[in-house]
Design a protein around this motif. Structure first.
Motif, PDB file in Angstrom:
ATOM      1  N   GLY A 184       0.650  -1.438   0.278  1.00  0.00           N
ATOM      2  CA  GLY A 184       0.110  -0.053   0.167  1.00  0.00           C
ATOM      3  C   GLY A 184       0.852   1.371  -0.544  1.00  0.00           C
ATOM      4  O   GLY A 184       1.738   1.589   0.685  1.00  0.00           O
ATOM      5  N   ARG A 185       0.832   2.572  -0.698  1.00  0.00           N
ATOM      6  CA  ARG A 185       1.579   3.677  -0.729  1.00  0.00           C
ATOM      7  C   ARG A 185       1.309   4.408   0.041  1.00  0.00           C
ATOM      8  O   ARG A 185       2.038   5.334   0.776  1.00  0.00           O
ATOM      9  CB  ARG A 185       0.845   4.090  -1.899  1.00  0.00           C
ATOM     10  N   ASN A 186       0.209   4.449   1.455  1.00  0.00           N
ATOM     11  CA  ASN A 186       0.128   5.080   2.465  1.00  0.00           C
ATOM     12  C   ASN A 186      -0.625   3.891   3.978  1.00  0.00           C
ATOM     13  O   ASN A 186      -1.221   3.625   3.210  1.00  0.00           O
ATOM     14  CB  ASN A 186       0.177   5.978   2.520  1.00  0.00           C
ATOM     15  N   PRO A 187      -0.488   4.790   5.228  1.00  0.00           N
ATOM     16  CA  PRO A 187      -1.399   4.329   5.986  1.00  0.00           C
ATOM     17  C   PRO A 187      -3.152   3.921   5.701  1.00  0.00           C
ATOM     18  O   PRO A 187      -3.697   3.115   6.124  1.00  0.00           O
ATOM     19  CB  PRO A 187      -1.313   4.357   7.126  1.00  0.00           C
ATOM     20  N   GLU A 188      -3.702   4.616   5.499  1.00  0.00           N
ATOM     21  CA  GLU A 188      -4.854   4.548   5.005  1.00  0.00           C
ATOM     22  C   GLU A 188      -5.267   3.964   3.736  1.00  0.00           C
ATOM     23  O   GLU A 188      -6.184   3.908   3.442  1.00  0.00           O
ATOM     24  CB  GLU A 188      -4.922   6.507   4.011  1.00  0.00           C
ATOM     25  N   ASN A 189      -3.986   2.863   2.654  1.00  0.00           N
ATOM     26  CA  ASN A 189      -4.298   2.709   1.884  1.00  0.00           C
ATOM     27  C   ASN A 189      -3.708   1.448   1.469  1.00  0.00           C
ATOM     28  O   ASN A 189      -2.454   1.214   0.983  1.00  0.00           O
ATOM     29  CB  ASN A 189      -3.961   3.698   0.106  1.00  0.00           C
ATOM     30  N   ALA A 190      -4.105   0.895   2.773  1.00  0.00           N
ATOM     31  CA  ALA A 190      -2.335  -0.046   3.433  1.00  0.00           C
ATOM     32  C   ALA A 190      -3.090  -1.447   3.104  1.00  0.00           C
ATOM     33  O   ALA A 190      -4.159  -1.996   3.543  1.00  0.00           O
ATOM     34  CB  ALA A 190      -2.499   0.166   4.824  1.00  0.00           C
ATOM     35  N   ALA A 191      -2.525  -2.462   2.846  1.00  0.00           N
ATOM     36  CA  ALA A 191      -3.261  -3.950   3.126  1.00  0.00           C
ATOM     37  C   ALA A 191      -2.558  -4.965   4.091  1.00  0.00           C
ATOM     38  O   ALA A 191      -1.268  -4.867   3.726  1.00  0.00           O
ATOM     39  CB  ALA A 191      -4.013  -4.924   1.879  1.00  0.00           C
ATOM     40  N   VAL A 192      -2.480  -6.000   4.285  1.00  0.00           N
ATOM     41  CA  VAL A 192      -1.618  -7.098   5.508  1.00  0.00           C
ATOM     42  C   VAL A 192      -2.728  -8.159   4.480  1.00  0.00           C
ATOM     43  O   VAL A 192      -3.814  -8.683   4.976  1.00  0.00           O
ATOM     44  CB  VAL A 192      -1.324  -6.985   6.905  1.00  0.00           C
ATOM     45  N   ALA A 193      -1.527  -9.071   4.670  1.00  0.00           N
ATOM     46  CA  ALA A 193      -1.640 -10.166   3.759  1.00  0.00           C
ATOM     47  C   ALA A 193      -1.147 -11.250   4.726  1.00  0.00           C
ATOM     48  O   ALA A 193      -0.045 -11.522   4.560  1.00  0.00           O
ATOM     49  CB  ALA A 193      -0.848 -10.719   2.026  1.00  0.00           C
ATOM     50  N   VAL A 194      -1.690 -12.257   4.882  1.00  0.00           N
ATOM     51  CA  VAL A 194      -1.609 -13.661   5.526  1.00  0.00           C
ATOM     52  C   VAL A 194      -1.363 -14.981   4.979  1.00  0.00           C
ATOM     53  O   VAL A 194      -2.466 -15.123   4.297  1.00  0.00           O
ATOM     54  CB  VAL A 194      -1.733 -13.475   7.142  1.00  0.00           C
ATOM     55  N   SER A 195      -0.670 -16.159   5.272  1.00  0.00           N
ATOM     56  CA  SER A 195      -1.575 -17.633   4.495  1.00  0.00           C
ATOM     57  C   SER A 195      -1.316 -17.983   5.301  1.00  0.00           C
ATOM     58  O   SER A 195      -1.552 -17.752   5.828  1.00  0.00           O
ATOM     59  CB  SER A 195       0.479 -18.084   3.764  1.00  0.00           C
ATOM     60  N   SER A 196      -2.545 -18.475   4.217  1.00  0.00           N
ATOM     61  CA  SER A 196      -2.830 -20.270   5.383  1.00  0.00           C
ATOM     62  C   SER A 196      -1.550 -20.801   6.358  1.00  0.00           C
ATOM     63  O   SER A 196      -2.623 -21.384   7.001  1.00  0.00           O
ATOM     64  CB  SER A 196      -3.973 -20.729   4.253  1.00  0.00           C
ATOM     65  N   GLY A 197      -0.825 -20.971   5.869  1.00  0.00           N
ATOM     66  CA  GLY A 197       0.231 -21.489   6.390  1.00  0.00           C
ATOM     67  C   GLY A 197       1.064 -21.274   8.023  1.00  0.00           C
ATOM     68  O   GLY A 197       0.821 -21.791   8.235  1.00  0.00           O
ATOM     69  N   LEU A 198       0.189 -19.485   7.427  1.00  0.00           N
ATOM     70  CA  LEU A 198       0.844 -18.736   8.883  1.00  0.00           C
ATOM     71  C   LEU A 198      -0.199 -19.296  10.294  1.00  0.00           C
ATOM     72  O   LEU A 198      -0.005 -19.116  10.986  1.00  0.00           O
ATOM     73  CB  LEU A 198       1.277 -17.713   8.318  1.00  0.00           C
ATOM     74  N   LEU A 199      -1.131 -19.238   9.272  1.00  0.00           N
ATOM     75  CA  LEU A 199      -2.384 -19.367  10.548  1.00  0.00           C
ATOM     76  C   LEU A 199      -2.754 -20.515  11.409  1.00  0.00           C
ATOM     77  O   LEU A 199      -3.313 -20.603  12.760  1.00  0.00           O
ATOM     78  CB  LEU A 199      -3.646 -19.039   9.596  1.00  0.00           C
ATOM     79  N   ASN A 200      -1.856 -21.894  10.027  1.00  0.00           N
ATOM     80  CA  ASN A 200      -1.600 -23.392  10.242  1.00  0.00           C
ATOM     81  C   ASN A 200      -0.878 -24.078  11.384  1.00  0.00           C
ATOM     82  O   ASN A 200      -0.508 -24.653  11.896  1.00  0.00           O
ATOM     83  CB  ASN A 200      -2.142 -24.157   9.518  1.00  0.00           C
ATOM     84  N   HIS A 201       0.859 -22.786  11.309  1.00  0.00           N
ATOM     85  CA  HIS A 201       1.849 -23.648  11.978  1.00  0.00           C
ATOM     86  C   HIS A 201       2.478 -22.636  13.014  1.00  0.00           C
ATOM     87  O   HIS A 201       3.072 -23.267  13.621  1.00  0.00           O
ATOM     88  CB  HIS A 201       2.730 -23.875  10.660  1.00  0.00           C
ATOM     89  N   LEU A 202       1.377 -21.522  12.920  1.00  0.00           N
ATOM     90  CA  LEU A 202       2.223 -20.563  13.856  1.00  0.00           C
ATOM     91  C   LEU A 202       1.167 -20.306  15.839  1.00  0.00           C
ATOM     92  O   LEU A 202      -0.076 -20.598  14.958  1.00  0.00           O
ATOM     93  CB  LEU A 202       2.389 -19.546  14.028  1.00  0.00           C
ATOM     94  N   GLU A 203       1.439 -20.177  16.639  1.00  0.00           N
ATOM     95  CA  GLU A 203       0.519 -20.035  18.175  1.00  0.00           C
ATOM     96  C   GLU A 203       0.126 -18.460  17.681  1.00  0.00           C
ATOM     97  O   GLU A 203       0.149 -17.444  17.007  1.00  0.00           O
ATOM     98  CB  GLU A 203       1.802 -20.299  19.058  1.00  0.00           C
TER      99      GLU A 203
END
Length: 323
Positions: free
Chosen positions: A102-121
């Motif tokens: 994203g170009r600035n905090p007002e137009n930002a995005a966070v992407a997480v993988s399904s692997g991150l949700l499955n393997h981390l606490e």
């Protein structure tokens, strides 16, 4: 402060390289043409880079109903970071990883993988997202887009110069030195891009650990992601290696110590810095992170996140850890 000065210096070096290649290729006209090209390419990247990256990763936007626990966590971390709530995306990939764009905090995005949700606490996932929040708050997403665009444009100009044999009679370097510079400049630009990336990763580790309240959670997350990234491939990143610097851990599973060609700092070095930070913050391994202390309902078990398409009918149920 030192990292900010270093980043500014590296960006200035990148601009100088760009102008120098333009001058070698076509004299003063080439130098000004290079500046104009840099302006156009960076404007295009400024408005479209986030959409392009998310599309290349086939990321899908999530809402609160898709994954209430995760959405509430991101919402709360954004408040703690003092930035607007970014859009949240899911990447269907077994490799645990995440990135912000994203170009600035007002137009930002966070992407997480399904692997991150499955393997981390739970607290480790929160620490990873806090790291990405730090990137957004510091506008690193824009900085890295600019450096990547500069590096690509320098390579393009260099190829143009080689095609025409660097026949600029106005160049004080002479034909041989001009060709040498045209060959070396793209490599130098790549080195600068990697140096900027490594600098920003160290800074985001520090700021992210302070946002989530526990450097040790981020240290554990980095260790797990680094190990598992070598077992699972990210085919989209492999097809477009230029996006590798965006992720919290190199999705191409690069190895080795900090060097001028690595997109990310060595994981052991990052963990060591976080351990030192934990001593400064007086955080002990047994101590709950802020994520745990503010928890209002049981943590999802490993792999127990409510996955996309599992809908919840009542938004007024007990809020997540940051509610």
């Amino acid at each position: 402060m030192f990292n900010a000065i270093r980043t500014t210096f590296l960006l200035a070096v990148m601009t100088g390289l760009f102008m120098a290649v333009g001058f070698v290729v076509a004299g003063s006209f080439g130098m000004f043409f290079a500046l104009a090209l840099a302006l156009v390419t960076n404007l295009i990247a400024y408005w479209n880079s986030d959409k392009m990256v998310l599309r290349m990763q086939r990321a899908r936007e999530l809402s609160w109903r898709d994954s209430p626990d995760l959405f509430d966590m991101v919402e709360g971390l954004a408040r703690r970071a003092g930035i607007p709530m970014p859009k949240l995306y899911l990447i269907q990939n077994k490799q645990p990883n995440a990135f912000a764009t994203g170009r600035n905090p007002e137009n930002a995005a966070v992407a997480v993988s399904s692997g991150l949700l499955n393997h981390l606490e739970y607290d480790e996932i929160g620490a990873v997202i806090a790291h990405e929040m730090a990137h957004i708050r510091s506008r690193d997403t824009l900085t890295m887009t600019i450096t990547a665009t500069f590096a690509g444009a320098i390579s393009m100009l260099a190829q143009f110069g080689l095609f025409f044999g660097a026949r600029n009679t106005n160049s004080p370097l002479g034909p041989v030195a001009s060709i040498v510079m045209i060959v070396v400049a793209p490599l130098a630009a790549l080195m600068v891009q990697m140096a900027v990336s490594r600098t920003r990763e160290y800074e985001a580790d520090k700021d992210g650990a302070q946002i989530c309240g526990n450097p040790l959670a981020l240290a554990r997350a980095l260790k797990k992601i680094s190990k598992l990234a070598k077992n699972f491939e990210n085919p989209f990143a492999r097809r477009s290696p230029g996006m590798a610097h965006l992720f919290i851990i190199n999705p191409l599973a690069g190895r080795g110590a900090d060097n001028m060609f690595s997109t990310h700092p060595n994981v052991e070095n990052r963990i060591a810095a976080l351990l030192e930070l934990s001593k400064q913050m007086q955080v002990e391994e047994r101590q709950q992170s802020d994520i745990g202390r503010f928890l209002h309902h049981p943590q999802p078990k490993r792999g127990g996140w409510r996955t996309p398409n599992s809908h919840v009918s009542d938004r007024n149920q007990p809020k997540g850890p940051w509610g």
